[in-house]
Enzyme design. Structure first.
Site, short mmCIF file in Angstrom:
data_model
loop_
_atom_site.label_atom_id
_atom_site.label_comp_id
_atom_site.label_asym_id
_atom_site.label_seq_id
_atom_site.Cartn_x
_atom_site.Cartn_y
_atom_site.Cartn_z
N TRP A 23 8.92 28.04 5.91
CA TRP A 23 8.18 27.71 7.32
C TRP A 23 8.59 28.99 8.44
O TRP A 23 7.73 29.57 8.86
CB TRP A 23 8.28 26.41 7.68
CG TRP A 23 7.78 26.12 9.07
CD1 TRP A 23 6.49 26.96 9.56
CD2 TRP A 23 7.99 25.10 10.07
NE1 TRP A 23 6.23 26.07 10.86
CE2 TRP A 23 7.24 25.17 11.06
CE3 TRP A 23 9.28 24.26 10.11
CZ2 TRP A 23 7.30 24.33 12.15
CZ3 TRP A 23 9.03 23.34 11.08
CH2 TRP A 23 8.22 23.18 12.11
N ASP A 62 9.38 27.08 -1.47
CA ASP A 62 8.21 26.13 -0.75
C ASP A 62 7.51 26.56 0.41
O ASP A 62 8.23 27.03 1.61
CB ASP A 62 8.84 24.81 -0.33
CG ASP A 62 7.67 23.84 0.32
OD1 ASP A 62 7.06 23.18 -0.30
OD2 ASP A 62 7.99 23.62 1.58
N TYR A 67 1.69 28.18 7.45
CA TYR A 67 2.80 28.73 8.10
C TYR A 67 2.43 30.24 8.44
O TYR A 67 2.17 31.20 7.69
CB TYR A 67 3.92 28.88 7.12
CG TYR A 67 4.29 27.47 6.40
CD1 TYR A 67 4.02 26.25 7.12
CD2 TYR A 67 5.30 27.31 5.45
CE1 TYR A 67 4.49 25.15 6.66
CE2 TYR A 67 5.74 26.21 5.11
CZ TYR A 67 5.36 24.99 5.78
OH TYR A 67 5.65 23.84 5.14
#
Length: 143
Positions: A23, A62, A67
């Site tokens: 992220w 991930d 993002y």
């Protein structure tokens, strides 16, 4: 340094027990005036961090298309260039966004949007496959 391995669900895909969430490498993005990202980040530093994680045995990365409004996938793709086969990429779709303005614009879980989202993620990641593709929305009504 040995990193423990695990099977990813019932998929048969082996991943490191420790994964890297991506992220933060997406940098700034927003929904209107509300910031959603982690603020300014150095893309070169993010690339070095991903590569160092690989060197240390981390294989699971991930991310999500949203993002940084797509920027995080581009940075991850750049970091994995030439080392794609060492990594398992988990990405997500469901939230819509404008890459140019880095603004969140809504939600869409339709089959039409899914096809567009996966094609765009593959392009941004610079790969021909996504190992785990997930729906990012948690509050959809049941059909």
């Amino acid at each position: 340094m040995a990193v423990d391995k695990r099977q990813l669900g019932r998929s048969g895909i082996e991943v490191s027990a420790l994964g890297m969430g991506c992220w933060a490498i997406g940098g700034p993005w927003a929904e209107g005036a509300r910031p959603l990202g982690w603020g300014r980040v150095d893309d070169d530093e993010s690339v070095r961090a991903v590569r160092r994680a690989l060197d240390l045995g981390v294989t699971l990365f991930d991310t999500a298309d949203t993002y940084g409004a797509g920027h995080g996938e581009r940075v991850l793709g750049r970091a994995l260039a030439g080392r794609r086969d060492e990594a398992v990429i988990a990405t997500k779709f469901g939230y819509t966004f404008d890459e140019r303005t880095r603004q969140a614009t809504g939600e869409n879980a339709s089959p039409h949007y899914l096809r567009r989202a996966v094609t765009d993620s593959l392009r941004r990641l610079g790969t021909d496959r996504i190992d785990l593709y997930q729906l990012h929305l948690g509050d959809l009504p049941l059909p």
